[in-house]
Enzyme design. Structure first.
Site, PDB file in Angstrom:
ATOM      1  N   ASP A  28       0.711  -1.224  -0.092  1.00  0.00           N
ATOM      2  CA  ASP A  28       0.012   0.010  -0.083  1.00  0.00           C
ATOM      3  C   ASP A  28       0.775   1.440   0.010  1.00  0.00           C
ATOM      4  O   ASP A  28       2.307   1.224   0.303  1.00  0.00           O
ATOM      5  CB  ASP A  28      -0.946  -0.005   1.216  1.00  0.00           C
ATOM      6  CG  ASP A  28      -2.228   0.728   0.945  1.00  0.00           C
ATOM      7  OD1 ASP A  28      -2.446   1.341   0.338  1.00  0.00           O
ATOM      8  OD2 ASP A  28      -3.168   0.225   1.821  1.00  0.00           O
ATOM      9  N   CYS A  65      -1.270  -1.303  -4.460  1.00  0.00           N
ATOM     10  CA  CYS A  65      -2.322  -0.608  -3.626  1.00  0.00           C
ATOM     11  C   CYS A  65      -1.903   0.787  -3.410  1.00  0.00           C
ATOM     12  O   CYS A  65      -0.674   1.043  -2.868  1.00  0.00           O
ATOM     13  CB  CYS A  65      -3.108  -1.145  -2.605  1.00  0.00           C
ATOM     14  SG  CYS A  65      -4.213  -0.342  -1.687  1.00  0.00           S
ATOM     15  N   ASP A  71     -10.678   1.912  -3.222  1.00  0.00           N
ATOM     16  CA  ASP A  71     -11.153   1.530  -1.951  1.00  0.00           C
ATOM     17  C   ASP A  71     -12.725   1.625  -1.992  1.00  0.00           C
ATOM     18  O   ASP A  71     -13.361   1.516  -0.830  1.00  0.00           O
ATOM     19  CB  ASP A  71     -10.634   2.606  -1.029  1.00  0.00           C
ATOM     20  CG  ASP A  71      -9.453   2.212  -0.228  1.00  0.00           C
ATOM     21  OD1 ASP A  71      -9.037   1.243  -0.495  1.00  0.00           O
ATOM     22  OD2 ASP A  71      -8.740   3.033   0.507  1.00  0.00           O
TER      23      ASP A  71
HETATM   24  C1  GLA Z   1      -5.669   1.744   2.010  1.00  0.00           C
HETATM   25  C2  GLA Z   1      -6.102   0.584   1.255  1.00  0.00           C
HETATM   26  C3  GLA Z   1      -7.273  -0.286   2.061  1.00  0.00           C
HETATM   27  C4  GLA Z   1      -6.615  -0.643   3.398  1.00  0.00           C
HETATM   28  C5  GLA Z   1      -6.259   0.454   4.138  1.00  0.00           C
HETATM   29  C6  GLA Z   1      -5.644   0.112   5.371  1.00  0.00           C
HETATM   30  O1  GLA Z   1      -6.690   2.568   2.158  1.00  0.00           O
HETATM   31  O2  GLA Z   1      -6.628   0.889   0.015  1.00  0.00           O
HETATM   32  O3  GLA Z   1      -7.738  -1.291   1.132  1.00  0.00           O
HETATM   33  O4  GLA Z   1      -5.635  -1.688   3.409  1.00  0.00           O
HETATM   34  O5  GLA Z   1      -5.525   1.257   3.455  1.00  0.00           O
HETATM   35  O6  GLA Z   1      -5.089   1.044   6.113  1.00  0.00           O
END
Ligand code: GLA
Length: 737
Positions: free
Chosen positions: A475, A523, A545
């Site tokens: 992420d 991500c 998201d």
């Molecule tokens: C981001 C990701 C989510 C999740 C959160 C966790 O927003 O896109 O899918 O993993 O972080 O903090």
């Protein structure tokens, strides 16, 4: 594929359906002659035209060919072309006027490697590269232009190398990876705009005189504007019309701009964003720009998208090597957020047993002292309050319940509340004269520093070595502020954004290479870094998201303009949906997510018996259609940005099978039947259409459409399967090809 005509001094590049022609003018300037549908090389010899121009300056006194108006291939600044330059180089004297003259060319088999950068890769059989060396003797630099021709997917990959051939340091102020001019027809610009949880909406607008551009200054390619733009003829649609696509293989600050000039010529420039970039070159040093991918399609937007999809799946480095195995995932983020514990996860996993799910992914909250967003990024050690036995017990439970174990990481980040920050407060990107700006309570590690990259590599590598982890969700949850670094000299501060990305790529390169059995998913706050740069290292990216199936229609439709369904991830989540509060039938949530790499983002244990049964049906079905998702051709049939309905279709390359997904958003009274016109089938073949139980010809399905009546209710979906008559018995269960 690439030819040079000595007599007329032009270079002719050809792909299966396109030609790209560059000429050398008598004054050594490169002129862009043509890019578009394929035409014969010999016809291109009479295209070096210009006329006397009043007011426009001419190099070397008299004669034609004013730089101000000709169609250029790689223009410079300050010497008579007043449009935006492709390259600006500042010499030791501070001057930036420049004139590039053609020096030499080479035609190379294959493609020279661009070290440290994501890129299309092709063998000597698969592609050819034209290398053009241009030189500005007065300024003391060379611009070396590379054109790699991937003929079978109709893609030309371009990048530029700048070499300092002077005795003193020079500074690159801007460098285009690709640039050229062409005559304006009726072009409109098409781009992908958005924001968090609403990424990649399709936007289309007319060109106006002056500059139209999409760019990022966020340190990532961004939720807001994807590193892609297309010039689209006014009437072009999904199937017909001319489209020129420009995509940048890069994950940081970029700019793609068009300039409509005085003679109605259109200049396109693709490259790093000059606002946040400059690069110092010592004598003999080189700078290699990232790569731009050019596509021309005479088959509308759909044709362009399929070229990008094929190029991505066939030639985008690592992507190709790892695209075989796509686990069906259950991710616990929306089910638990930060509230994890060993027992909770073990119970969660038990509920997943026997449902056809391959991998459990433990999301945020498992490490350091992380109970909310405020702490612990950088402390990638297991939280022993939550997991008193380390991760071994949950991993064992995962395996017992028939799943592999995956983990969430945000390697580029650091929380001010963390042990890492206490030990290395100087490791975050910061401006020593100001308080660092936090976003989601976090700071960004200075990935431009080799010691930081080394530390993060070792930390992540230790985790992946210690535990049986088969999947990493990587992420990146904030944008970059306070650009620059104390360790860079004053004149190199603007190198920092690019150095950051190079550091990220170095880390991704090492980890994905050293842990080939770990599946990496990209991500960034959902789909905030959905670009070919990341896809080079990681075969799929969490698309958004927003997990609401109805919002996902737009997000997945828009994303598919450039990126194949095989690069996207779609999960079934709970209702009311956490981002929109909307209720959508479980079936529709599944049907929409089935377009991509599939999974769940909910508490399986809280599902009804009926829904559990549907989970097994969905995972079984997904394994059957996975070859189509990974390798098929994608067609957009009905546009969710324009109407109440959305539909798309996957067709196998041999045209024997197809899956069609249709969604009606809001129900209405007294609706007419739907005749859903398909694409991409064999016109004369017969197809058995299920669940309608009818046999219709490809022509009929493409022209008259699949006939069906709308069901009552909002957010209702239909899925149709087509199999060519005679191919019904074919093996369909070879999952990972
Ligand atoms: C981001 C990701 C989510 C999740 C959160 C966790 O927003 O896109 O899918 O993993 O972080 O903090």
């Amino acid at each position: 594929m690439i030819h040079f005509n000595r007599e007329y001094k032009n270079f002719y590049l050809e792909t299966e359906h396109t030609s790209y022609v560059i000429g050398i003018l008598p004054n050594g300037r490169l002129m862009h002659i043509y890019y578009g549908a394929k035409i014969p090389q010999e016809d291109m010899n009479c295209y070096l035209l210009d006329r006397e121009r009043i007011i426009s300056p001419k190099i070397n006194g008299e004669g034609y060919f004013s730089d101000d108006v000709i169609l250029q291939e790689y223009p410079t600044a300050g010497r008579g072309d007043f449009r935006k330059p492709a390259v600006v180089v500042e010499t030791a004297s501070g001057r930036w006027n420049s004139e590039l003259e053609y020096c030499s060319y080479e035609i190379l088999k294959g493609k020279p490697e661009m070290e440290g950068l994501p890129q299309l890769c092709g063998t000597t059989e698969e592609c050819e590269t034209l290398k053009l060396v241009l030189c500005d003797k007065a300024a003391g630099y060379e611009a070396i232009l590379y054109y790699s021709v991937f003929a079978d997917v109709d893609v030309i990959a371009r990048h530029t190398e700048i070499k300092n051939v002077s005795q003193k340091a020079i500074r690159i102020q801007s460098v285009a990876s690709a640039c050229f001019d062409m005559p304006q027809r009726d072009f409109q610009m098409l781009t992908l705009e958005g924001g968090w949880a609403k990424e990649r909406s399709v936007e289309r607008y007319p060109l106006h005189h002056g500059i139209s551009s999409v760019e990022s200054r966020r340190g990532s390619s961004s939720h807001m504007l994807n590193p892609f733009a297309a010039l689209v003829s006014a009437g072009a649609n999904e199937e017909l019309g001319e489209v020129y696509g420009f995509s940048f293989v890069y994950s940081g600050d970029f700019r793609i701009c068009t300039e409509l000039g005085q003679g109605n010529d259109v200049r396109v420039i693709v490259g790093l964003n000059p606002e946040t970039f400059s690069w110092k070159l010592e004598p003999q040093e080189r700078f290699v720009s990232p790569e731009a991918l050019l596509v021309y399609s005479a088959q509308g937007l759909g044709g362009m998208s399929r070229c990008y999809h094929d190029a991505c799946r066939k030639y985008l480095g690592r992507y190709n090597a790892t695209c075989k195995k796509r686990p069906i995932v259950v991710n616990c983020w929306e089910a638990m957020y930060f509230d994890l514990s060993e027992q909770k996860l073990i119970d969660f996993m038990k509920d997943c047993k026997g449902l056809g799910i391959d991998t459990f992914v433990m999301d945020d909250g498992w490490f350091g002292n992380r109970n909310d967003e405020t702490t612990s990024l950088g402390d990638w050690q297991v939280n022993l309050d939550k997991f008193p036995n380390g991760l071994e017990t949950v991993i064992a439970a995962c395996h017992e319940n028939g799943m592999q174990f995956g983990i969430w990481l945000e390697p580029e980040m650091i929380s001010p509340e963390s042990r890492l920050y206490k030990t290395h407060p100087d490791w975050c990107i910061h401006d020593e004269n100001r308080d660092a700006i936090k976003s989601r309570h976090q700071l960004v590690l200075d990935m431009a520093r080799t010691d930081v990259v080394e530390y993060i590599y070792n930390t992540v590598a230790a985790l992946l070595t210690q535990y049986d982890i088969s999947y990493v969700k990587w992420d990146m949850n904030r944008n970059i502020t306070d650009n620059g670094a104390e360790w860079l000299t004053p004149e190199c501060q603007k190198e920092h954004s690019h150095r950051y990305i190079l550091g990220v790529y170095r880390l991704m390169e090492r980890l994905t290479k050293d842990f080939p059995n770990v599946f990496f998913e990209g991500c960034s706050g959902g789909g905030g870094r959905f670009d070919f740069g990341i896809l080079y290292y990681m075969p799929q990216i969490w698309t958004s998201d927003c997990s609401d199936a109805i919002e996902r229609l737009k997000i997945q439709y828009g994303t598919s303009m450039v990126y194949p369904p095989a690069a996207m991830v779609g999960h079934v989540s709970v209702c009311p949906n956490h981002q929109t509060g909307r209720n959508v039938p479980f079936q529709t949530r599944g049907d929409v997510a089935q377009m991509c790499n599939f999974g769940y983002e909910l508490h399986i244990g809280l599902l009804s018996e009926e829904e559990r049964a549907m989970v097994l049906e969905q995972t079984t079905y997904h394994k059957q259609i996975e070859p189509l998702i990974l390798q098929g051709d994608f067609y957009r049939l009905l546009n969710p940005f324009e109407g109440n309905m959305c539909a798309w279709q996957l067709v196998s390359k041999d045209k024997r099978k197809s899956v069609v997904t249709f969604v009606n958003k809001l129900a209405g009274p007294n609706d007419n039947p739907v005749y859903l016109r398909l694409q991409g089938l064999s016109s004369k073949e017969q197809y058995c259409v299920e669940p309608l139980g009818v046999v219709l010809s490809g022509d009929t399905l493409m022209h008259a459409g699949i006939p069906f009546l709308l069901q009552q209710g909002d957010f209702v979906s239909r899925v149709f399967h087509l199999v060519q008559v005679g191919c019904e018995e074919e093996e369909s269960d070879e999952r990972y090809m």
